[in-house]
Design a protein around this motif. Structure first.
Motif, PDB file in Angstrom:
ATOM      1  N   LYS A   1     -35.601  96.184  31.172  1.00  0.00           N
ATOM      2  CA  LYS A   1     -34.760  97.015  31.982  1.00  0.00           C
ATOM      3  C   LYS A   1     -36.179  97.636  33.170  1.00  0.00           C
ATOM      4  N   GLY A   2     -37.109  97.266  32.747  1.00  0.00           N
ATOM      5  CA  GLY A   2     -38.260  97.929  33.649  1.00  0.00           C
ATOM      6  C   GLY A   2     -39.064  96.804  34.350  1.00  0.00           C
ATOM      7  N   GLN A   3     -40.220  97.328  34.596  1.00  0.00           N
ATOM      8  CA  GLN A   3     -41.006  96.123  35.523  1.00  0.00           C
ATOM      9  C   GLN A   3     -42.546  96.413  35.104  1.00  0.00           C
ATOM     10  N   ALA A   4     -43.487  95.370  35.269  1.00  0.00           N
ATOM     11  CA  ALA A   4     -44.925  95.424  35.089  1.00  0.00           C
ATOM     12  C   ALA A   4     -45.337  94.870  36.581  1.00  0.00           C
ATOM     13  N   LEU A   5     -46.526  95.585  36.913  1.00  0.00           N
ATOM     14  CA  LEU A   5     -47.435  95.335  37.963  1.00  0.00           C
ATOM     15  C   LEU A   5     -48.598  94.590  37.693  1.00  0.00           C
ATOM     16  N   PHE A   6     -49.053  93.626  38.294  1.00  0.00           N
ATOM     17  CA  PHE A   6     -50.190  93.109  38.089  1.00  0.00           C
ATOM     18  C   PHE A   6     -51.125  93.252  39.447  1.00  0.00           C
ATOM     19  N   VAL A   7     -52.117  93.939  39.194  1.00  0.00           N
ATOM     20  CA  VAL A   7     -53.164  94.045  40.368  1.00  0.00           C
ATOM     21  C   VAL A   7     -54.437  94.091  40.014  1.00  0.00           C
ATOM     22  N   GLY A   8     -54.766  92.774  40.541  1.00  0.00           N
ATOM     23  CA  GLY A   8     -56.314  92.329  40.156  1.00  0.00           C
ATOM     24  C   GLY A   8     -57.363  93.038  40.863  1.00  0.00           C
TER      25      GLY A   8
ATOM     26  N   GLY B   1     -37.049 100.569  30.382  1.00  0.00           N
ATOM     27  CA  GLY B   1     -36.840 100.898  31.826  1.00  0.00           C
ATOM     28  C   GLY B   1     -37.980 101.451  32.617  1.00  0.00           C
ATOM     29  N   GLY B   2     -39.159 101.672  31.819  1.00  0.00           N
ATOM     30  CA  GLY B   2     -40.454 102.214  32.497  1.00  0.00           C
ATOM     31  C   GLY B   2     -41.118 101.255  33.332  1.00  0.00           C
ATOM     32  N   THR B   3     -42.286 101.494  33.879  1.00  0.00           N
ATOM     33  CA  THR B   3     -42.909 100.762  34.665  1.00  0.00           C
ATOM     34  C   THR B   3     -44.614 100.586  34.001  1.00  0.00           C
ATOM     35  N   TYR B   4     -45.184  99.509  33.946  1.00  0.00           N
ATOM     36  CA  TYR B   4     -46.354  99.150  33.700  1.00  0.00           C
ATOM     37  C   TYR B   4     -47.010  98.945  35.045  1.00  0.00           C
ATOM     38  N   MET B   5     -48.242  99.558  35.243  1.00  0.00           N
ATOM     39  CA  MET B   5     -49.156  99.236  36.182  1.00  0.00           C
ATOM     40  C   MET B   5     -50.728  98.751  35.699  1.00  0.00           C
ATOM     41  N   GLY B   6     -50.999  97.590  35.681  1.00  0.00           N
ATOM     42  CA  GLY B   6     -52.296  97.226  35.372  1.00  0.00           C
ATOM     43  C   GLY B   6     -53.351  96.943  36.459  1.00  0.00           C
ATOM     44  N   LEU B   7     -54.186  97.442  36.378  1.00  0.00           N
ATOM     45  CA  LEU B   7     -55.373  97.747  37.482  1.00  0.00           C
ATOM     46  C   LEU B   7     -56.488  97.099  36.861  1.00  0.00           C
ATOM     47  N   CYS B   8     -57.042  95.909  37.554  1.00  0.00           N
ATOM     48  CA  CYS B   8     -58.156  95.237  37.245  1.00  0.00           C
ATOM     49  C   CYS B   8     -58.253  94.778  35.729  1.00  0.00           C
ATOM     50  N   ALA B   9     -58.957  95.373  34.776  1.00  0.00           N
ATOM     51  CA  ALA B   9     -58.971  95.148  33.525  1.00  0.00           C
ATOM     52  C   ALA B   9     -57.446  95.222  32.885  1.00  0.00           C
ATOM     53  N   GLY B  10     -56.841  96.214  33.523  1.00  0.00           N
ATOM     54  CA  GLY B  10     -55.350  96.212  32.958  1.00  0.00           C
ATOM     55  C   GLY B  10     -54.585  95.255  33.267  1.00  0.00           C
ATOM     56  N   ALA B  11     -54.842  94.565  34.428  1.00  0.00           N
ATOM     57  CA  ALA B  11     -54.253  93.510  34.845  1.00  0.00           C
ATOM     58  C   ALA B  11     -54.671  92.320  34.010  1.00  0.00           C
ATOM     59  N   TYR B  12     -55.668  91.864  33.882  1.00  0.00           N
ATOM     60  CA  TYR B  12     -55.953  91.073  32.740  1.00  0.00           C
ATOM     61  C   TYR B  12     -55.165  91.080  31.408  1.00  0.00           C
ATOM     62  N   TYR B  13     -55.243  92.463  30.994  1.00  0.00           N
ATOM     63  CA  TYR B  13     -54.424  92.717  29.579  1.00  0.00           C
ATOM     64  C   TYR B  13     -53.016  92.588  29.645  1.00  0.00           C
ATOM     65  N   ALA B  14     -52.357  92.347  30.758  1.00  0.00           N
ATOM     66  CA  ALA B  14     -50.972  92.137  30.921  1.00  0.00           C
ATOM     67  C   ALA B  14     -50.552  90.955  30.767  1.00  0.00           C
TER      68      ALA B  14
END
Length: 277
Positions: free
Chosen positions: A199-206, A85-98
């Protein structure tokens, strides 16, 4: 009751100064906690029901060691948190990693590919998105920051900071929600997207929309301009005309996190918007 929190991964050469300031402004009254790979594996309360989001930030420079420190066990802890149920936000390098596959092909160096294993997005994270992307150096690690434009499906154009982040390409996810695309880039690839995961979500933010010109202006006002990194001053001046639209985009991403947590019963609503308290 336990205090709600946002957890930011802070092991290694991460770029989190502006991120922390923006999170403190947007999630007033909650705890911002730093995470290491070992803590994620040993502390079951770090990523729990009171964690509104886990954020994997951008890095300083271009050598990303996220898999080296997280590994399969760190990935497992992140994925379990999100699927519960959690949220992952990947920013730049974190978006690559997702993404399933990373393809980093700068004009100045050799192409790097990786399959980090988190696999929130069945897609290729390919970057930099512009052929003239600047090269960070040990002497000037902020040289890769620039301001470029992205656009939303309704046509709104937004100027944001960019640090050689990825586009989301070849995605095969049926439930992918595109939030924004790169403007002026061939085929206008995806710059920001959301996807449900369990139950959660992932955000890709390049891009890096958490960087505000106001943060830089504060730095300029308290430092001798001669001593200030020239690239910080350059970014402040380039980003300043876009500050209102940038802030609106950042708030939209924050609201996606808050709304999801309210819907999952992890926080309450207050005045029509979720309240994290």
């Amino acid at each position: 009751m336990p205090r709600k929190k946002v957890v930011v991964f802070a092991e290694g050469h991460v770029a989190i100064n502006s991120l922390i300031r923006s999170l403190q402004d947007s999630f007033y009254g909650i705890s911002i906690q730093y995470a290491t790979a070992s803590a994620m594996q040993s502390d079951p309360t770090l990523l729990d029901q009171d964690t509104l989001a886990f954020i994997l930030p951008g890095i300083i420079g271009e050598e990303c060691h996220y898999y080296d420190v997280l590994g399969d066990e760190g990935n497992k802890a992140i994925r379990q948190y999100v699927e519960d149920g959690g949220t992952y936000m990947g920013l730049c390098a974190g978006a690559y990693y997702a993404c399933e596959t990373i393809e980093y092909a700068p004009a100045w160096g050799n192409k790097k590919t990786q399959k980090p294993g988190l696999n929130f997005f069945n897609a290729v994270a390919r970057g930099p998105v512009t052929p003239d992307a600047p090269h960070p150096t040990p002497e000037n690690e902020y040289n890769d920051l620039s301001v470029l434009q992205i656009f939303k499906e309704n046509g709104d154009t937004i100027g944001v900071c960019y640090g050689n982040g990825p586009a989301l390409e070849n995605a095969i996810d049926d439930n992918l929600h595109v939030i924004a695309r790169y403007k002026g880039v061939k085929d206008t690839p995806i710059s920001i997207a959301r996807k449900p995961v369990g139950k959660g979500q992932a955000l890709f933010v390049g891009v890096v929309p958490e960087i505000s010109s106001k943060h830089g202006i504060a730095n300029i006002s308290t430092h001798n301009v001669v001593e200030l990194n020239n690239d910080i001053a350059r970014i402040v001046m380039a980003l300043h005309p876009h500050e209102e639209e940038r802030a609106t985009l950042w708030q939209e991403l924050v609201d996606i996190i808050k709304d999801h947590n309210a819907e999952r019963g992890r926080c309450q609503r207050w005045g029509g918007r979720p309240c994290p308290a």
